[in-house]
Design a protein around this motif. Structure first.
Motif, PDB file in Angstrom:
ATOM      1  N   ASP A 276       0.859  -1.179   0.000  1.00 43.16           N
ATOM      2  CA  ASP A 276       0.000   0.000   0.000  1.00 43.16           C
ATOM      3  C   ASP A 276       0.898   1.232   0.000  1.00 43.16           C
ATOM      4  OD1 ASP A 276      -2.792   1.285   0.701  1.00 43.16           O
ATOM      5  OD2 ASP A 276      -1.313   2.179   2.066  1.00 43.16           O
ATOM      6  N   ARG A 277       0.673   2.129  -0.948  1.00 50.09           N
ATOM      7  CA  ARG A 277       1.645   3.211  -1.107  1.00 50.09           C
ATOM      8  C   ARG A 277       1.650   4.175   0.076  1.00 50.09           C
ATOM      9  NH1 ARG A 277      -0.452   6.788  -6.266  1.00 50.09           N
ATOM     10  NH2 ARG A 277      -2.458   7.473  -5.447  1.00 50.09           N
ATOM     11  N   ARG A 278       0.518   4.360   0.727  1.00 48.88           N
ATOM     12  CA  ARG A 278       0.532   5.243   1.896  1.00 48.88           C
ATOM     13  C   ARG A 278       1.299   4.597   3.044  1.00 48.88           C
ATOM     14  NH1 ARG A 278      -1.819   9.897   3.165  1.00 48.88           N
ATOM     15  NH2 ARG A 278      -1.836  10.469   5.362  1.00 48.88           N
ATOM     16  N   GLU A 279       1.073   3.308   3.251  1.00 46.63           N
ATOM     17  CA  GLU A 279       1.797   2.597   4.304  1.00 46.63           C
ATOM     18  C   GLU A 279       3.301   2.641   4.044  1.00 46.63           C
ATOM     19  OE1 GLU A 279       2.139  -1.940   6.187  1.00 46.63           O
ATOM     20  OE2 GLU A 279       0.723  -1.493   4.567  1.00 46.63           O
ATOM     21  N   LEU A 280       3.696   2.403   2.788  1.00 51.90           N
ATOM     22  CA  LEU A 280       5.115   2.444   2.450  1.00 51.90           C
ATOM     23  C   LEU A 280       5.669   3.857   2.602  1.00 51.90           C
ATOM     24  CD1 LEU A 280       7.721   1.235   1.350  1.00 51.90           C
ATOM     25  CD2 LEU A 280       6.781   1.470  -0.976  1.00 51.90           C
ATOM     26  N   LEU A 281       4.911   4.851   2.166  1.00 58.46           N
ATOM     27  CA  LEU A 281       5.393   6.225   2.252  1.00 58.46           C
ATOM     28  C   LEU A 281       5.551   6.660   3.710  1.00 58.46           C
ATOM     29  CD1 LEU A 281       6.146   8.418   0.173  1.00 58.46           C
ATOM     30  CD2 LEU A 281       3.903   9.431   0.568  1.00 58.46           C
ATOM     31  N   GLU A 282       4.649   6.223   4.572  1.00 54.21           N
ATOM     32  CA  GLU A 282       4.782   6.542   5.995  1.00 54.21           C
ATOM     33  C   GLU A 282       6.048   5.924   6.574  1.00 54.21           C
ATOM     34  OE1 GLU A 282       1.099   5.092   7.497  1.00 54.21           O
ATOM     35  OE2 GLU A 282       0.013   6.982   7.155  1.00 54.21           O
ATOM     36  N   ALA A 283       6.345   4.683   6.177  1.00 58.04           N
ATOM     37  CA  ALA A 283       7.566   4.031   6.655  1.00 58.04           C
ATOM     38  C   ALA A 283       8.806   4.762   6.150  1.00 58.04           C
ATOM     39  CB  ALA A 283       7.585   2.573   6.198  1.00 58.04           C
ATOM     40  N   ILE A 284       8.760   5.217   4.906  1.00 63.55           N
ATOM     41  CA  ILE A 284       9.885   5.972   4.340  1.00 63.55           C
ATOM     42  C   ILE A 284      10.066   7.291   5.084  1.00 63.55           C
ATOM     43  CG2 ILE A 284      10.659   7.226   2.285  1.00 63.55           C
ATOM     44  CD1 ILE A 284       9.184   5.017   0.645  1.00 63.55           C
ATOM     45  N   ALA A 285       8.962   7.994   5.332  1.00 59.96           N
ATOM     46  CA  ALA A 285       9.041   9.295   6.001  1.00 59.96           C
ATOM     47  C   ALA A 285       9.612   9.162   7.409  1.00 59.96           C
ATOM     48  CB  ALA A 285       7.656   9.941   6.036  1.00 59.96           C
ATOM     49  N   VAL A 286       9.208   8.121   8.123  1.00 59.46           N
ATOM     50  CA  VAL A 286       9.739   7.898   9.470  1.00 59.46           C
ATOM     51  C   VAL A 286      11.246   7.659   9.414  1.00 59.46           C
ATOM     52  CG1 VAL A 286       9.745   6.292  11.416  1.00 59.46           C
ATOM     53  CG2 VAL A 286       7.572   7.081  10.451  1.00 59.46           C
ATOM     54  N   ARG A 287      11.691   6.848   8.459  1.00 60.71           N
ATOM     55  CA  ARG A 287      13.123   6.572   8.341  1.00 60.71           C
ATOM     56  C   ARG A 287      13.896   7.821   7.938  1.00 60.71           C
ATOM     57  NH1 ARG A 287      15.266   1.085   5.909  1.00 60.71           N
ATOM     58  NH2 ARG A 287      17.065   2.036   6.914  1.00 60.71           N
ATOM     59  N   LEU A 288      13.334   8.609   7.047  1.00 63.13           N
ATOM     60  CA  LEU A 288      14.010   9.837   6.633  1.00 63.13           C
ATOM     61  C   LEU A 288      14.196  10.778   7.817  1.00 63.13           C
ATOM     62  CD1 LEU A 288      12.295  10.618   3.201  1.00 63.13           C
ATOM     63  CD2 LEU A 288      14.693  10.017   3.571  1.00 63.13           C
ATOM     64  N   ARG A 289      13.163  10.922   8.617  1.00 60.58           N
ATOM     65  CA  ARG A 289      13.263  11.831   9.765  1.00 60.58           C
ATOM     66  C   ARG A 289      14.290  11.318  10.767  1.00 60.58           C
ATOM     67  NH1 ARG A 289       9.755  12.992  14.721  1.00 60.58           N
ATOM     68  NH2 ARG A 289      10.180  15.194  15.151  1.00 60.58           N
TER      69      ARG A 289
END
Length: 410
Positions: A276-289
């Motif tokens: 799910d692209r939102r789920e993946l994007l949330e995981a990416i955003a957390v890692r980026l921060r």
């Protein structure tokens, strides 16, 4: 007008191909055969969306369009390609103009005889689609009201044509409103929306129809009685290519071989699923921060595409999940003003689609945001500071659960 060597009985339309050309022999062979009796058109966004585009930079898409298509509409993806010699001559659009002179950027229409009728084929691009074009690609350009543009065309050419066909890059819902204002239209081929609404639907005497996106199918319209009939169809999954298309097939195969490069085993969470692209994007955003020490992260959902994944991530997968090559940037917010980020978010979402923010909600007093170069265009701030990381690198290491400092993706 269409060359007299072809007797046209129908119009076949694709939309939102997004460079989905791997395994496209069925589509290519079908369109090649259909050309004998059909005007072949596209409703925009033929470019961008897969590794085929990222590696080939649009060269194979250009060859396909010049070999198989008669008329194309410009979309927000690949907008600049429509100004290239050859492609510009194929492109029609009634409402994209020079900001200063008001002159049309493309020819307004193409006339063709279809089923014994004089048909005008034109195109419009919706306001939201136009605003989604990167700012640098549309400097000095603007989109005018499509209703007014189509009415002006009717006044100028009504005595020359019997039927009006529009290639719309606006979205199906938008097209329903468009035909309410332009009841003289006979057929609207829809595009841009990626919705599950395909039609055909009839509003008054106008038919609205959309082919399946990503090279899966097409829409078809033909004169029937005093009006028109429309339907949708699916392309065959594969077919032998005619000799004249074999060089294109070989070019696609060569790019596909490059895209088979393995990049690492997928983490359990993302293995053998369509993330799910939102789920993946949330995981990416957390890692980026966390890993880049960002104060806040804002990304738009449409930066990712939902792609089936197996056990191992390969380059083709990565460039399909993150197809547009976005770069990460830090955007400093003005110190002499109190930036109202919550008020800015709906403005960004209107242009780029639903957003993911970390933290959520954003705290007051944020002075800098980590985002993409595309999304940064909407911030009322000073110049963004480009980082060394493409977004694809963050996607790769989130999917494989490896540190950001391993490997790179250009």
């Amino acid at each position: 007008m269409t060359p007299p060597t072809r007797t046209l009985r129908q119009i076949i339309a694709t939309t939102d191909i997004h460079s989905s050309l791997a395994g496209s022999t069925g589509m290519l062979a079908h369109l090649h055969a259909a050309r004998e009796g059909a005007l072949v058109v596209d409703c925009g966004d033929f470019f961008e969306g897969t590794g085929i585009y990222r590696l080939g930079q649009g060269r194979v898409e250009r060859r396909v369009l010049l070999s198989l298509f008669d008329v194309i509409a410009p979309g927000n993806h690949g907008w600049s390609h429509h100004f290239e010699p050859g492609l510009r001559e194929l492109t029609v659009c009634a409402n994209a103009v020079d900001s200063e002179t008001g002159e049309l950027l493309f020819r307004p229409l193409q006339k063709a005889e279809v089923g014994g009728r004089r048909v005008a084929v034109t195109a419009v691009i919706g306001e939201q689609a136009f605003s989604a074009i990167p700012l640098g690609d549309r400097v000095g350009q603007r989109a005018t009201d499509p209703v007014r543009a189509l009415r002006d065309l009717l006044i100028a050419h009504h005595h020359e044509v019997d039927s009006w066909v529009v290639l719309s890059h606006s979205g199906f819902e938008h097209d329903l409103r468009l035909v309410d204002e332009c009841p003289f239209l006979d057929v609207v081929f829809a595009g841009h929306c990626h919705s599950d609404r395909y039609g055909p639907e009839q509003v008054g005497t106008t038919l609205i129809v959309k082919g399946a996106e990503l090279g899966a199918g097409y829409a078809l319209a033909e004169p029937a009685g005093v009006g028109w009939a429309a339907r949708t169809g699916c392309f065959p999954q594969s077919a032998p290519l005619p000799a004249e298309l074999e060089p294109i097939g070989e070019q696609i195969e060569a790019l596909a071989a490059e895209l088979a490069i393995p990049l690492g085993r997928l983490a359990d969470r993302w293995r053998n699923v369509v993330p799910d692209r939102r789920e993946l994007l949330e995981a990416i955003a957390v890692r980026l921060r966390t890993e880049l020490g960002a104060e806040a992260v804002i990304l738009n959902e449409t930066v990712l595409r939902e792609t089936p994944l197996g056990d191992e991530l390969c380059l083709a997968d990565l460039l399909s999940v993150e197809p547009c090559g976005n770069r990460l940037v830090h955007v400093p917010l003005p110190e002499d003003a109190d930036p109202d980020l919550p008020a800015l978010l709906p403005v960004l979402a209107e242009r780029a689609g639903p957003l993911v923010t970390v933290p959520d909600p954003l705290p007051p007093g944020v002075r800098a945001v980590l985002t993409t170069d595309y999304l940064a265009e909407g911030f009322p701030a000073g110049p963004a500071h480009r980082l060394g990381h493409p977004l694809g690198l963050a996607v790769r290491h989130t999917l494989t659960d490896t540190p950001f400092d391993e490997g790179a993706v250009s």
